[in-house]
Design an enzyme around this catalytic site. Structure first.
Site, PDB file in Angstrom:
ATOM      1  N   TYR A 172       0.823  -1.206   0.000  1.00 33.99           N
ATOM      2  CA  TYR A 172       0.000   0.000   0.000  1.00 33.99           C
ATOM      3  C   TYR A 172       0.864   1.267   0.000  1.00 33.99           C
ATOM      4  O   TYR A 172       0.617   2.207  -0.756  1.00 33.99           O
ATOM      5  CB  TYR A 172      -0.902  -0.035   1.229  1.00 33.99           C
ATOM      6  CG  TYR A 172      -1.847   1.133   1.376  1.00 33.99           C
ATOM      7  CD1 TYR A 172      -2.971   1.253   0.566  1.00 33.99           C
ATOM      8  CD2 TYR A 172      -1.633   2.103   2.351  1.00 33.99           C
ATOM      9  CE1 TYR A 172      -3.849   2.314   0.719  1.00 33.99           C
ATOM     10  CE2 TYR A 172      -2.503   3.161   2.515  1.00 33.99           C
ATOM     11  CZ  TYR A 172      -3.610   3.261   1.695  1.00 33.99           C
ATOM     12  OH  TYR A 172      -4.473   4.315   1.851  1.00 33.99           O
ATOM     13  N   LYS A 176       0.953   4.053  -2.986  1.00 37.92           N
ATOM     14  CA  LYS A 176       0.589   5.452  -2.734  1.00 37.92           C
ATOM     15  C   LYS A 176       1.756   6.400  -2.986  1.00 37.92           C
ATOM     16  O   LYS A 176       1.555   7.535  -3.437  1.00 37.92           O
ATOM     17  CB  LYS A 176       0.074   5.604  -1.307  1.00 37.92           C
ATOM     18  CG  LYS A 176      -1.273   4.926  -1.052  1.00 37.92           C
ATOM     19  CD  LYS A 176      -2.354   5.435  -1.980  1.00 37.92           C
ATOM     20  CE  LYS A 176      -3.733   4.922  -1.585  1.00 37.92           C
ATOM     21  NZ  LYS A 176      -4.780   5.371  -2.538  1.00 37.92           N
TER      22      LYS A 176
END
Length: 319
Positions: A172, A176
């Site tokens: 993640y 991002k």
């Protein structure tokens, strides 16, 4: 230091209502949570919205909810990540409403594990939805907006994890961070077409933040009883509801934000913030270059004297 960063609200210019009646937006992952809040806010400002979710019932219910409130919305069920899904979203906007002005890439999944326990599938699934899904949707939108010739807005979902890293979120955080880098690149590539690209960095009460022990009881109280979030969270942590984050998306979609591009903008609770871009913060030079031994000697007294911190600050620590 805090005093230098704080901008008094008394310096704000007179507020004007954002009107998006001539805009058409796609919001991915908008069947619930932050995406639904974005879609509802855009529609309330007058935009026509393509609601997208992999859950057909959630997507259709969200579109129906927007229409019941007087807005314009259609549902497009698709799992973002592929070129085919991105093209279908753009096509649905054009077929239903005649154009596309705003692409909001919000869809995401989590597969949290520490590095040595994270499988290839855990990594690839998160990167496929977040990073590749943002890329394919932004690419499809940019191609149409350039052909349309009237500019546009690409608004993507970043995260504090992508800015600072977060324990157990290799996949993640990497996705991002990549999204933030893409925004900076797109802001340059799309400038001549009057298309802006910005990342929203929200901190809100969602299923994701409900897994954080310090936030969990407050998120549960909000969901179960409508208990307002305390000021210690809204102001101290910049932590709010999905609805608190939605106005930033409306602003970035509006003509008022025409000159804003390549930025990562945080919002949550009562807090609005601009995240910095990575930059050199300390440098040293050695005539003829550096040996390993010279680096070891110089590190603690020059560039390495104050190393950067990592990780999303724990609530209440102020770190």
């Amino acid at each position: 230091m805090f005093g230098k960063l704080l901008t008094a609200v008394t310096t704000m210019p007179k507020l004007c209502r954002m009107i998006l009646t001539d805009k058409v937006a796609v919001v991915t992952g908008s069947g619930r949570g932050l995406g639904l809040a974005y879609a509802r806010a855009l529609a309330a400002a007058g935009a026509a919205v393509v609601v997208n979710d992999v859950d057909a019932d959630a997507a259709r219910a969200a579109a129906a909810q927007i229409e019941a409130a007087g807005g314009r919305a259609v549902a497009e069920v698709a799992a973002v990540g592929t070129t085919e899904a991105a093209d279908a979203l753009v096509r649905r906007a054009v077929d239903s409403f005649g154009r596309l002005d705003v692409m909001v890439t919000n869809a995401g999944v989590l597969r949290d594990k520490v590095l040595w326990k994270m499988s290839d599938e855990d990594f690839d699934t998160v990167v496929q939805v977040h990073l590749r899904g943002t890329f394919t949707c932004a690419r499809a939108a940019a191609a149409h907006m350039r052909e349309q010739g009237t500019g546009g807005r690409i608004i993507v979902a970043g995260s504090p994890a992508g800015q600072r890293g977060n324990f157990g979120q290799t996949n993640y955080s990497a996705a991002k961070a990549g999204i933030a880098a893409m925004v900076r690149t797109w802001s340059m590539e799309l400038a001549r077409a009057d298309i802006t690209a910005n990342a929203v960095i929200p901190v809100a009460a969602t299923a994701m933040t409900k897994t954080i022990a310090a936030f969990a009881p407050h998120v549960e109280a909000l969901e179960d009883h409508g208990t307002p979030l305390p000021d210690a969270l809204r102001k101290g942590e910049g932590f709010g509801t999905p609805e608190d984050a939605a106005p930033l998306v409306v602003f970035l979609a509006s003509d008022a934000a025409a000159g804003i591009t390549g930025q990562c903008i945080g919002i949550g609770g009562d807090k609005l913030a601009l995240w910095s871009h990575p930059q050199e913060i300390s440098v040293a030079y050695a005539d003829g270059g550096w040996s390993a031994e010279a680096i070891a000697a110089a590190w603690p007294v020059s560039v390495g004297r104050t190393p950067e911190t990592v990780g999303v600050p724990a609530p209440g620590t102020g770190l």
